[in-house]
Design a protein around this motif. Structure first.
Motif, mmCIF file in Angstrom:
data_model
loop_
_atom_site.group_PDB
_atom_site.id
_atom_site.type_symbol
_atom_site.label_atom_id
_atom_site.label_comp_id
_atom_site.label_asym_id
_atom_site.label_seq_id
_atom_site.Cartn_x
_atom_site.Cartn_y
_atom_site.Cartn_z
ATOM 1 N N LYS A 176 3.255 -1.505 5.986
ATOM 2 C CA LYS A 176 4.007 -2.683 5.540
ATOM 3 C C LYS A 176 4.907 -3.221 6.656
ATOM 4 C CE LYS A 176 5.756 -5.371 2.275
ATOM 5 N NZ LYS A 176 5.024 -6.594 2.179
ATOM 6 N N GLU A 183 -2.207 -1.618 -6.719
ATOM 7 C CA GLU A 183 -1.077 -2.283 -6.070
ATOM 8 C C GLU A 183 0.252 -1.728 -6.594
ATOM 9 O OE1 GLU A 183 -2.176 -6.501 -5.711
ATOM 10 O OE2 GLU A 183 -0.010 -6.782 -5.486
ATOM 11 N N TYR A 208 0.850 -5.960 0.218
ATOM 12 C CA TYR A 208 0.577 -4.919 -0.787
ATOM 13 C C TYR A 208 -0.910 -4.865 -1.164
ATOM 14 C CZ TYR A 208 5.632 -4.603 -1.419
ATOM 15 O OH TYR A 208 6.964 -4.435 -1.208
ATOM 16 N N HIS A 224 6.424 2.415 -1.960
ATOM 17 C CA HIS A 224 7.293 1.615 -1.101
ATOM 18 C C HIS A 224 8.745 1.704 -1.585
ATOM 19 C CE1 HIS A 224 8.872 -2.406 0.302
ATOM 20 N NE2 HIS A 224 8.420 -1.879 1.419
ATOM 21 N N ARG A 257 3.447 -0.244 -4.570
ATOM 22 C CA ARG A 257 4.830 -0.733 -4.731
ATOM 23 C C ARG A 257 5.775 0.424 -5.048
ATOM 24 N NH1 ARG A 257 5.171 -6.324 -5.231
ATOM 25 N NH2 ARG A 257 3.108 -7.253 -5.378
#
Lengths: 185, 258
Positions: free
Chosen positions: A143, A161, A150, A168, A165
């Protein structure tokens, strides 16, 4: 234009033209080396794994479907090989909650007269990225260091996805807590 | 300290992924909640650190060897020269200084051997140990590759020949594991040498063998039967490559012309 050229190189390489494949290698050799370095933190390992990536990709070229995008496919091979390498090494991932700052820094930060400078904080936070669990680190690397979105990361790591997330968010939260602790000490 | 109920939304807010209405509500909250406001500022600091990170450049030598070995691996094979040129080249190499020197040395040893035999005739029935001949210019690398492949093959074939894996002695499995671990430790070096031999197939074979060896090194008694089936299937796929690899590494053992 670039895509058309790349597509033609891929088709020629699939037909067994190794010159075409060597041109593809030239296009991506630096990106792959840097990606693996960002994941391993070691250029020697990155070099070996990058070579393996291109060898593996060459062997499996017939399985490549254009829908994925060649670079995504190549990145996926590189990440998978790095993950295998990481497993073999069994590098201990220390939970950040249990992680104390380096001894030198404890001394440094213990002195209230010397506040943590931004540069020090940066160095420490970047070091901590290497200590994150592999999946979280990979998401952060892709990222922030490689500018992937994403959906691209999800495709690359074969995850949803929302999983990406979550990785992340968890990674950012861990790094924030670590940075906070450094600043507090 | 009790955690603020808004805390779980802060990452989404910082990433700009919140619906606008929710973001407005959170912004009002941030004006009164110091802990959330601080957390948002810290998250932004971390994100900006990550975004502004500069990569340490690779050592120049490493970059050069990396590019060279990739170029060597994937450059198209050069067209073979005409037969007459190849014969000429072989003759040239055959009569190269190294070969001539070796032939001279061999003749000298044979002469000494014959002289010794004539002066010290053995008693009938006494076995004379043949001398071990080592040729100094054989490639140590290709010998190691060959040994690695043979070692792996022995383990794979021994496992595929187990008649009833569920009754196998754990000590035997431990032995295979130890041998596999030993070979896995050598694999990185072997791969490097295979790269030098400029043979992509050989390199892939070594990677595949390494994976299989790693599986064996981590094999558990309770999933032995299933693992052996998988290993057998993989070994069968590799078998033809193993034969070719043996042949190739044997060829690599041939003396290289000066």
């Amino acid at each position: 234009m670039k895509n058309r050229d790349e597509s033609s190189l891929i088709n020629r390489a699939k037909a067994g033209d190794s010159t075409a494949y060597s041109q593809l290698v030239k296009l991506y050799q630096q990106q792959i080396l840097f990606l693996i370095f960002d994941l391993t933190g070691n250029y020697q390992d990155a070099k070996d794994l990058a070579q393996d990536t291109f060898i593996r990709a060459f062997a499996k070229l017939s399985q490549f479907r254009e829908s994925a995008g060649f670079s995504t496919w190549l990145f996926r091979i590189a990440v998978n090989l790095t993950m295998d390498f990481h497993r073999k090494r069994q590098k201990a991932t220390i939970p950040l909650d249990e992680l104390a700052p380096d001894a030198a820094n404890i001394q440094y930060f213990a002195d209230p007269a010397r506040a943590i400078e931004q540069q020090e904080l940066k160095t420490q936070v970047l070091k901590m990225v290497d200590r994150l669990p592999f999946q979280q680190r990979t998401v952060i690397v892709l990222k922030f260091y490689h500018g992937k979105s994403y959906p691209e990361i999800a495709q690359l790591l074969a995850c949803s996805e929302s999983t990406i997330r979550n990785h992340h968010a968890r990674a950012l939260e861990k790094l924030r807590k670590y940075a906070m602790r450094l600043q507090g000490e | 300290m009790k955690k603020c109920k808004f805390a779980k939304y802060l990452v989404d807010y910082t990433r700009g992924e919140m619906p606008e209405a929710d973001a407005r509500t959170l912004e009002i909250h941030l004006q009164t909640c110091t802990s959330c406001a601080t957390a948002v500022s810290e998250l932004r600091t971390v994100a900006s650190i990550l975004q502004s990170r500069e990569r340490i450049p690779p050592p120049v030598e490493l970059l050069a060897t990396y590019s060279q070995s990739l170029a060597r691996l994937f450059t198209a094979p050069r067209p073979k020269p005409p037969v007459s040129e190849r014969i000429e080249a072989s003759l040239r190499s055959f009569f190269s200084l190294r070969i001539r020197l070796a032939m001279g040395m061999a003749l000298l040893f044979i002469g000494i051997g014959i002289g010794y035999f004539l002066t010290h005739s053995p008693q009938p029935g006494v076995f004379i140990e043949p001398p071990t001949v080592t040729i100094p210019w054989l490639s140590a690398e290709s010998r190691s590759i060959s040994e690695f492949i043979t070692g792996s093959e022995i383990i794979l074939l021994s496992l595929s020949n187990l008649e009833s894996p569920e009754k196998v002695n754990p000590a035997e499995i431990r032995l295979y594991q130890q041998q596999s671990e030993h070979l896995v430790r050598q694999a990185a070096q072997i791969r490097d040498w295979a790269v030098l031999l400029n043979d992509a197939d050989l390199n892939i074979l070594i990677i595949d063998l390494e994976k299989l060896l790693l599986e064996i090194a981590n094999i558990q008694q309770n999933d032995l039967t299933q693992k052996i089936i998988e290993i057998n299937a993989a070994t069968n796929k590799l078998r033809i490559f193993l034969k070719v690899a043996h042949l190739q590494t044997e060829l690599q053992r041939l003396p290289t012309p000066i």
